[in-house]
Design a protein around this motif. Structure first.
Motif, PDB file in Angstrom:
ATOM      1  N   GLU A 137     -63.128   7.059  39.818  1.00 37.03           N
ATOM      2  CA  GLU A 137     -62.163   7.028  40.914  1.00 37.03           C
ATOM      3  C   GLU A 137     -60.737   7.346  40.459  1.00 37.03           C
ATOM      4  O   GLU A 137     -59.862   7.639  41.269  1.00 37.03           O
ATOM      5  N   LYS A 138     -60.501   7.288  39.160  1.00 35.99           N
ATOM      6  CA  LYS A 138     -59.166   7.582  38.639  1.00 35.99           C
ATOM      7  C   LYS A 138     -58.951   9.073  38.399  1.00 35.99           C
ATOM      8  O   LYS A 138     -57.809   9.555  38.328  1.00 35.99           O
ATOM      9  N   ILE A 139     -60.038   9.848  38.284  1.00 38.29           N
ATOM     10  CA  ILE A 139     -59.941  11.263  37.922  1.00 38.29           C
ATOM     11  C   ILE A 139     -60.024  12.132  39.172  1.00 38.29           C
ATOM     12  O   ILE A 139     -60.951  12.011  39.976  1.00 38.29           O
ATOM     13  N   VAL A 140     -59.052  13.024  39.328  1.00 36.34           N
ATOM     14  CA  VAL A 140     -58.982  13.928  40.468  1.00 36.34           C
ATOM     15  C   VAL A 140     -59.143  15.366  39.959  1.00 36.34           C
ATOM     16  O   VAL A 140     -58.365  15.816  39.115  1.00 36.34           O
ATOM     17  N   VAL A 141     -60.145  16.065  40.457  1.00 33.55           N
ATOM     18  CA  VAL A 141     -60.380  17.452  40.048  1.00 33.55           C
ATOM     19  C   VAL A 141     -59.549  18.386  40.922  1.00 33.55           C
ATOM     20  O   VAL A 141     -59.690  18.400  42.149  1.00 33.55           O
ATOM     21  N   VAL A 142     -58.681  19.152  40.281  1.00 35.49           N
ATOM     22  CA  VAL A 142     -57.853  20.134  40.973  1.00 35.49           C
ATOM     23  C   VAL A 142     -57.882  21.434  40.161  1.00 35.49           C
ATOM     24  O   VAL A 142     -57.306  21.497  39.078  1.00 35.49           O
TER      25      VAL A 142
END
Length: 363
Positions: free
Chosen positions: A162-167
């Motif tokens: 939940e802490k990692i955002v894929v962009v």
């Protein structure tokens, strides 16, 4: 007024894909401020840079501040967090101050120091592994470039999903500059078709495998053109007599790079490990057919429009090169499909996604 501090150490570094990402984010954040998509009455974006930083871009709305007296790592670990204390701090290039508190966002582009460690020196590994694991605990949000890199960071750094955002990254920068075709004349590249590859001199880029593959092709009717740095360490065990069809251009600027993409018969990227794959994306944007390693991150970028090879097998690389270069209809289809694929990745989307997460920490 909410101040957002951005780590500007990237302005002191040579431009690779990581620094390209930071430059494009800054340029598009500035444009969002100009267009009013970011409320300049509510938010102030400050790019903090080390002293004696040269070639600072001219932004219309983003403020640039030279801070402190230290340089390099000491600046990043001491001067920057002292300046940014209690404010939101975003670091776009893998490293952030470990004593900067939890109001931080960080982009970690890949986990290659864990996934492909033989590329790096022991000291580099020690530093990066420590910082990535530490920042994985400290930072509020971690951005990364692909689903593959997210899985790798969860695996090696135990960062919660939940802490990692894929962009993902964008492609437009390579099309917003004019191609400088003088490089073609300089190196006499208009006489024969050429296979093109680009990147840093790191071992995981697998230039040796590409050379082994192309050198084994009899009656070769194309040249291999390599750009992106010096390769003496990579090729130290190769035959001392260089293949005359191999040309190492070293560093090329963006205008020359676009010309090389546009005139190449094909672009090859036989890397062992990637967190994203910006060069194949640039190549597709320029209408250049792409041969890529069959690895997860490149599959995410190139979809079904590239032809994939086994980077560990020079014979397979050879067969794929021959199959593509001998099929004009296939190459034309790859060109058209690649342009459409590249359009799925754009810097405005990247920037908006990141800005939304930054403001979520303020709100």
């Amino acid at each position: 007024m909410n101040e957002v501090i951005i780590n500007g150490r990237f302005l002191t570094q040579e431009i690779t894909g990581v620094q390209r990402y930071a430059h494009e984010l800054m340029r598009h954040l500035d444009q969002l401020l100009i267009d009013g998509q970011i409320d300049s009455d509510q938010y102030s974006i400050i790019l903090a840079v080390p002293p004696n930083t040269r070639d600072i871009p001219k932004y219309q709305r983003i403020k640039v501040k030279c801070i402190g007296y230290l340089q390099n790592n000491l600046w990043e670990q001491i001067s920057l967090p002292l300046f940014a204390r209690k404010k939101i701090l975003f670091s776009p290039c893998n490293i952030a101050p470990i004593f900067g508190g939890d109001r931080q966002l960080l982009t970690i582009h890949d986990a290659s120091v864990f996934g492909y460690p033989k590329t790096y020196t022991p000291m580099f590994l020690l530093k990066y592994r420590f910082i990535l694991k530490t920042m994985g605990e400290i930072a509020r949000i971690i951005f990364t470039d692909s689903d593959f890199s997210k899985k790798e960071l969860m695996k090696y750094c135990s960062i919660p999903t939940e802490k990692i955002v894929v962009v993902p990254l964008g492609h437009e920068h390579i099309l917003e500059i004019a191609a400088d075709e003088r490089i073609l004349k300089k190196y006499n590249l208009s006489q024969r078709p050429y296979l093109f590859t680009v990147g840093s001199q790191s071992a995981h880029k697998n230039y040796k495998g590409v050379m082994l593959a192309t050198n084994s092709i009899e009656k070769k009717d194309f040249d291999l053109i390599v750009a992106g740095g010096t390769f003496s360490k990579v090729f130290k065990n190769m035959d001392a007599s260089p293949d005359p069809t191999y040309v190492n251009l070293g560093y090329v600027n963006d205008q020359e790079l676009r010309a090389l993409y546009e005139h190449a018969a094909c672009f090859i990227y036989a890397s062992f490990y990637e967190g994203f794959g910006l060069p194949p994306l640039e190549a597709m944007a320029c209408g250049c057919p792409v041969i890529a390693s069959d690895i997860p991150a490149l599959r995410e970028v190139c979809g079904d429009v590239a032809v994939y090879c086994d980077p560990n097998n020079p014979d397979d690389i050879k067969k794929i090169i021959q199959a593509v270069l001998s099929n004009a209809d296939l190459m034309n289809k790859m060109k058209c499909a690649g342009i459409k694929q590249a359009q799925k990745f754009n810097w405005e989307y990247t920037t908006i996604q990141i800005w939304d997460k930054i403001t979520s920490m303020i709100d």
